[in-house]
Write an enzyme that holds these catalytic residues in place. Structure first.
Site, PDB file in Angstrom:
ATOM      1  N   ARG A   1      12.382  -6.674  18.378  1.00 25.22           N
ATOM      2  CA  ARG A   1      11.171  -7.489  18.208  1.00 25.22           C
ATOM      3  C   ARG A   1      11.530  -8.878  17.657  1.00 25.22           C
ATOM      4  O   ARG A   1      10.879  -9.871  17.970  1.00 25.22           O
ATOM      5  CB  ARG A   1      10.135  -6.786  17.340  1.00 25.22           C
ATOM      6  CG  ARG A   1       8.769  -7.450  17.408  1.00 25.22           C
ATOM      7  CD  ARG A   1       7.698  -6.685  16.659  1.00 25.22           C
ATOM      8  NE  ARG A   1       6.995  -5.701  17.452  1.00 25.22           N
ATOM      9  CZ  ARG A   1       6.017  -5.961  18.326  1.00 25.22           C
ATOM     10  NH1 ARG A   1       5.619  -7.211  18.533  1.00 25.22           N
ATOM     11  NH2 ARG A   1       5.441  -4.998  19.003  1.00 25.22           N
TER      12      ARG A   1
ATOM     13  N   GLU B   1      -0.883  -6.604  12.153  1.00 28.38           N
ATOM     14  CA  GLU B   1       0.307  -7.333  11.716  1.00 28.38           C
ATOM     15  C   GLU B   1       0.260  -8.850  11.875  1.00 28.38           C
ATOM     16  O   GLU B   1       0.802  -9.575  11.032  1.00 28.38           O
ATOM     17  CB  GLU B   1       1.547  -6.812  12.476  1.00 28.38           C
ATOM     18  CG  GLU B   1       1.889  -5.382  12.158  1.00 28.38           C
ATOM     19  CD  GLU B   1       2.920  -4.840  13.134  1.00 28.38           C
ATOM     20  OE1 GLU B   1       2.543  -4.554  14.286  1.00 28.38           O
ATOM     21  OE2 GLU B   1       4.085  -4.736  12.763  1.00 28.38           O
TER      22      GLU B   1
HETATM   23  N1  MTE Z   1      -3.669  -2.222   6.150  1.00 31.37           N
HETATM   24  C1  MTE Z   1      -3.726  -1.420   5.066  1.00 31.37           C
HETATM   25  N2  MTE Z   1      -4.791  -1.502   4.260  1.00 31.37           N
HETATM   26  N3  MTE Z   1      -2.721  -0.532   4.786  1.00 31.37           N
HETATM   27  C2  MTE Z   1      -1.602  -0.446   5.583  1.00 31.37           C
HETATM   28  O1  MTE Z   1      -0.717   0.359   5.310  1.00 31.37           O
HETATM   29  N4  MTE Z   1      -0.436  -1.289   7.592  1.00 31.37           N
HETATM   30  C3  MTE Z   1      -0.281  -2.428   8.486  1.00 31.37           C
HETATM   31  C4  MTE Z   1      -1.617  -2.820   9.093  1.00 31.37           C
HETATM   32  N5  MTE Z   1      -2.605  -2.956   8.079  1.00 31.37           N
HETATM   33  C5  MTE Z   1      -1.522  -1.297   6.733  1.00 31.37           C
HETATM   34  C6  MTE Z   1      -2.618  -2.164   6.982  1.00 31.37           C
HETATM   35  C7  MTE Z   1       0.666  -2.183   9.562  1.00 31.37           C
HETATM   36  S1  MTE Z   1       2.306  -2.383   9.263  1.00 31.37           S
HETATM   37  C8  MTE Z   1       0.243  -1.842  10.823  1.00 31.37           C
HETATM   38  S2  MTE Z   1       1.343  -1.634  12.076  1.00 31.37           S
HETATM   39  C9  MTE Z   1      -1.168  -1.636  11.138  1.00 31.37           C
HETATM   40  O2  MTE Z   1      -2.009  -1.793  10.002  1.00 31.37           O
HETATM   41  C10 MTE Z   1      -1.354  -0.244  11.705  1.00 31.37           C
HETATM   42  O3  MTE Z   1      -2.654   0.074  11.964  1.00 31.37           O
HETATM   43  P1  MTE Z   1      -3.398  -0.303  13.342  1.00 31.37           P
HETATM   44  O4  MTE Z   1      -2.417  -0.105  14.433  1.00 31.37           O
HETATM   45  O5  MTE Z   1      -4.518   0.645  13.374  1.00 31.37           O
HETATM   46  O6  MTE Z   1      -3.796  -1.731  13.189  1.00 31.37           O
HETATM   47  N1  LUZ Z   2       7.327   0.237  15.767  1.00 32.39           N
HETATM   48  C1  LUZ Z   2       8.012   0.537  16.870  1.00 32.39           C
HETATM   49  C2  LUZ Z   2       6.741  -0.947  15.601  1.00 32.39           C
HETATM   50  O1  LUZ Z   2       8.564   1.630  16.960  1.00 32.39           O
HETATM   51  N2  LUZ Z   2       8.059  -0.371  17.866  1.00 32.39           N
HETATM   52  C3  LUZ Z   2       7.489  -1.585  17.790  1.00 32.39           C
HETATM   53  O2  LUZ Z   2       7.554  -2.385  18.715  1.00 32.39           O
HETATM   54  C4  LUZ Z   2       6.804  -1.905  16.604  1.00 32.39           C
HETATM   55  N3  LUZ Z   2       6.238  -3.103  16.452  1.00 32.39           N
HETATM   56  C5  LUZ Z   2       5.624  -3.383  15.309  1.00 32.39           C
HETATM   57  C6  LUZ Z   2       5.580  -2.435  14.313  1.00 32.39           C
HETATM   58  N4  LUZ Z   2       6.121  -1.232  14.463  1.00 32.39           N
HETATM   59 MO1  MOS Z   3       3.510  -1.384  11.141  1.00 37.74          MO
HETATM   60  S1  MOS Z   3       5.314  -2.222  10.594  1.00 37.74           S
HETATM   61  O1  MOS Z   3       3.931  -1.271  12.776  1.00 37.74           O
HETATM   62  O2  MOS Z   3       3.752   0.185  10.594  1.00 37.74           O
END
Ligand code: MTE
Ligand code: LUZ
Ligand code: MOS
Length: 750
Positions: free
Chosen positions: A304, A706
């Site tokens: 990534r 993210e």
């Molecule tokens: N928001 C909260 N409150 N707590 C979390 O742990 N994780 C983040 C984001 N927002 C997180 C968060 C991360 S790293 C990701 S990948 C996404 O939420 C995952 O959830 P989604 O795919 O439903 O957006």
């Molecule tokens: N996890 C993963 C990830 O396994 N592949 C991805 O591309 C990715 N991208 C963002 C966060 N987690």
């Molecule tokens: Mo988020 S780093 O894809 O859990």
């Protein structure tokens, strides 16, 4: 709609792993881990620990019934070290005792003799030694070697970005109980229930169908529980099998900080070339990723990084090379942005370096090079439905950049020891797991004969509000009110073979699966209603829990229709699978179309720097973000603000310090500081781009989790501009985080 957990959270009634009532006979586990960063184990003495009253059992590598191997992408990580240790905090033994306190006391009584070897903690040194997790990879387009000759300005330099501790409020933990047939139920604080199930099956030598993983919610994950929740659940399972009693294993904060991996620190080199009028012609970057002692998700994260090498810019000639370097730190892992932030920091640094050489503002170079439809990215995907320019444009107008820049200049003219800096940060983030296969999800929907609806998917609620979104999806698709929809826990017995909730695509993937399952049930009910009401199915619609015929209400309600459908033997359950269409990537060519779409946005940041103390305040952050048509605007606003502050923490506060021999020095909340409300920007204004429906999206929405994290880089750029206003000639290194100490050292070099 609010996050549906809000009321429970506020009253302290939400259950996390440690809150579930313990069944009779429960035992508690604690982990003995390596005290050295690299070496071999000569002897493990457990006799003293075993003698402690209340200790039931001490488990080491030979007690593992299956494979002592927890690596997911690359199998290079043991559950319990049997001979060699590779980082301080690497698990070696598990104590099972009547209480957690006794287990921890016993851990202290285990003595281990090591033969120490030299430790490597620096990525560049590891690379020099040839310690790579996988062969280097290069993404390229055009020909940089040819392009340099056409460049008016060429700048090169090096950058450093630090690690970041996830600091989820709920530490890692799991609870394991035996089933009558020797199977296991694992309650785990994991983003990846299937990963836990798969690895537990491998290590415990059980078929996957004998392991049920259940997740109600997490007290935060942020990527730290995508892969690294697994070992603790497997250890609890191992202990439960060995002692034939339920076992709980919860890490203390200090243990969690020492034993688990963090965001990858990166050391990088860049070279950038521009034409006289500020067009970027060529860009080269080399990334040295500090992977820690095992692969974990490092190679995926590095991939990534390569995808986001050019952030939001069109650059015709690019060569980006990435190396994942094995060091003697805890294996670093996923963290919001997943290698993207590290890549974006390098290109933004390169632009700053070029701007300084050319004597222009970095934002003018940023603006000139923004992506547009039809531009090809270095990995071959053609940009489409590009909204980075609209976000930028809208931000300049709505939040009056010119006025802001003028105010900052005036302030700086009037003030000698306090300076302000203004900077912008555009973000273009690809949505999809970069590993195409992971872009799938399942849902199981039941409508009970009283009309209430239950939805199960592979999505894990970790505070990001995915359950609120899934509930909206089910309610809208079935035409019922959201109160009649319940999102059940995430359970591998109800939905199988799931991807972790990660890559910001949890709501997208599981939401589509939920939609498809609900559509199946709706279709059956429509046909049944049409037959009952003696009309054509096209005339039937469901709205607000009522059944409409040609748009008009009648006696039939959702509840009465569902009940009669049940008595007429119509199936009220459906299972569905969703796989993102059209995405592909060819690793042999490093070209393809890996992302379903992109998320776009811009942030404008003003920082105020005290040039005597090196302390600073982020005065304001103004954001224009494209989230399509939001499924839950308040949830999304919370995601933007939370990610922003977490991003600023990474860039300007959080300092993961290891000693040269691999010991974590910032290992408590008194030595590792994360943002609080006082550190957060004084003012955050977020505007969601209007008329931004995303036709291919789930109800025209876009992922949110993210992308806003990377607005934090804007704070670093703004602080740097304030430093430059104080010391225009200072050589300021491209190093993050900008803690006050680092700011001072750069302002007053020796
Ligand atoms: N928001 C909260 N409150 N707590 C979390 O742990 N994780 C983040 C984001 N927002 C997180 C968060 C991360 S790293 C990701 S990948 C996404 O939420 C995952 O959830 P989604 O795919 O439903 O957006
Ligand atoms: N996890 C993963 C990830 O396994 N592949 C991805 O591309 C990715 N991208 C963002 C966060 N987690
Ligand atoms: Mo988020 S780093 O894809 O859990």
């Amino acid at each position: 709609m609010k996050n549906k957990d809000t009321n429970l959270h506020v009253r302290g009634e939400s259950c996390f792993v440690d809150d579930f009532p313990c069944p009779a006979g429960v035992l508690h586990a604690a982990v003995k881990s390596s005290a050295i960063a690299h070496g071999t184990i000569k002897r493990i003495q457990i006799q003293n620990a075993e003698k402690l009253p209340g200790v039931k059992r001490i488990l080491c590598a030979p007690d593992i019934p299956g494979e002592n191997q927890i690596g997911s992408i690359i199998q290079d990580e043991q559950l319990l070290a049997d001979h060699e240790v590779h980082f301080i905090g690497q698990p070696i033994a598990i104590v099972v005792a009547e209480t957690a306190e006794i287990a921890r006391e016993a851990v202290e009584l285990i003595s281990i003799a090591y033969k120490e070897k030299p430790a490597v903690v620096d990525a560049r040194i590891a690379a020099k030694n040839g310690q790579l997790i996988a062969p280097p990879r290069t993404f390229s387009c055009g020909d940089t070697d040819l392009a340099w000759a056409q460049c008016e300005t060429i700048s090169s330099g090096s950058t450093e970005t630090g690690g970041q501790e996830h600091l989820y409020l709920e530490t890692q933990g799991a609870f394991a109980s035996l089933k009558e047939d020797g199977g296991l139920q694992l309650i785990s604080s994991t983003q990846g229930p299937t990963a836990v199930q798969r690895i537990a099956a491998r290590v415990l030598d059980l078929p996957m169908h004998k392991i049920e993983v259940d997740v109600l919610r997490l007290g935060g994950g942020f990527g730290g529980k995508e892969d690294q929740a697994t070992p603790w659940a497997v250890m609890a399972g191992l202990a439960a099998i060995c002692v034939r009693r339920p076992v709980k294993l919860i890490l203390r904060r200090h243990e969690d900080m020492i034993m688990t991996g963090k965001r990858h620190p990166y050391s990088s080199d860049f070279k950038i070339g521009l034409t006289q009028d500020g067009k970027i012609l060529a860009y080269e970057a080399t990334y040295y990723q500090n992977a820690g002692a095992a692969a974990d998700l490092s190679t995926a994260i590095l991939e990534r990084t390569l995808f986001h090498a050019s952030n939001s810019y069109y650059i015709p000639n690019v060569k980006a090379t990435a190396l994942s370097c094995r060091t003697n730190l805890p294996p670093n892992t996923a963290f919001r942005g997943f290698g993207g932030p590290q890549a974006m920091f390098v290109i933004e640094s390169a632009i700053v370096a070029a701007a300084e050489k050319m004597g222009v503002d970095a934002s003018s170079i940023q603006e000139k090079n923004l992506l547009k439809d039809g531009d090809e990215l270095p990995y071959g995907q053609i940009m489409a439905a590009c909204r980075i320019k609209p976000c930028w444009q809208h931000n300049t107008e709505r939040f009056n950049w010119h006025e802001k820049q003028r105010d900052v200049q005036e302030f700086n003219q009037k003030n000698k020891l306090v300076k302000k800096g203004f900077a912008c940060m555009p973000v273009t983030f690809g949505i999809s797991f970069t590993n195409t296969s992971l872009n799938q999800a399942g849902a199981l929907v039941h409508v009970y004969n009283d009309g209430s609806v239950s939805v199960s998917t592979g999505a894990v609620e970790m505070g990001q509000g995915v359950n609120a979104k899934l509930r909206t999806v089910a309610a809208r698709t079935l035409g019922v009110n959201p109160e009649s929809v319940r999102i059940d826990s995430t359970n591998t017995g109800r939905v199988a073979n799931t991807s972790p909730t990660a890559a910001s695509s949890g709501a997208d993937l599981n939401g589509h699966a939920t939609r498809i399952a609900c559509e199946q049930i709706r279709q059956r009910l429509i046909e049944f209603a049409a037959a009952t009401l003696k009309t054509e199915s096209e005339n039937i619609t469901f709205e607000n829990s009522r059944i409409l015929v040609s748009g008009r209400e009648n006696d039939l309600t959702w509840n009465s229709l569902v009940d009669s459908a049940y008595w007429a033997r119509v199936s009220l359950s459906a299972q569905a699978h969703y796989a993102t269409p059209k995405i592909h990537f060819d690793k042999s060519k490093e070209k393809g179309h890996p992302f379903a779409y992109y998320s776009f946005g811009t942030a404008a940041v003003i920082a105020r720097l005290d040039c005597i103390r090196g302390t600073f305040i982020i005065e304001s952050v103004d954001i224009v973000h494209d989230l399509g048509t939001s499924l839950a605007p308040k949830v999304d606003l919370g995601q933007v603000e939370g990610a922003l502050v977490q991003g600023i923490g990474w860039m300007a506060m959080e300092d993961v310090v290891f000693s040269e021999n691999g010991q974590l020095l910032a290992n408590t909340l008194s030595t590792y500081k994360i943002p609080d409300i006082y550190f957060a920007p004084e003012k955050i204004q977020t505007h969601f781009l209007e008329n931004a429906a995303h036709p291919a999206g789930l109800f025209h929405s876009k992922a949110i989790g993210e992308p806003p994290f990377m607005y934090g880089i804007g704070a670093w750029l703004a602080i740097r501009n304030a430093m430059k206003a104080f010391r225009p000639q200072a050589e300021i290194p491209f190093t993050a985080p900008f803690t006050p100490e680092r700011v001072l050292m750069a302002l007053y070099p020796k």
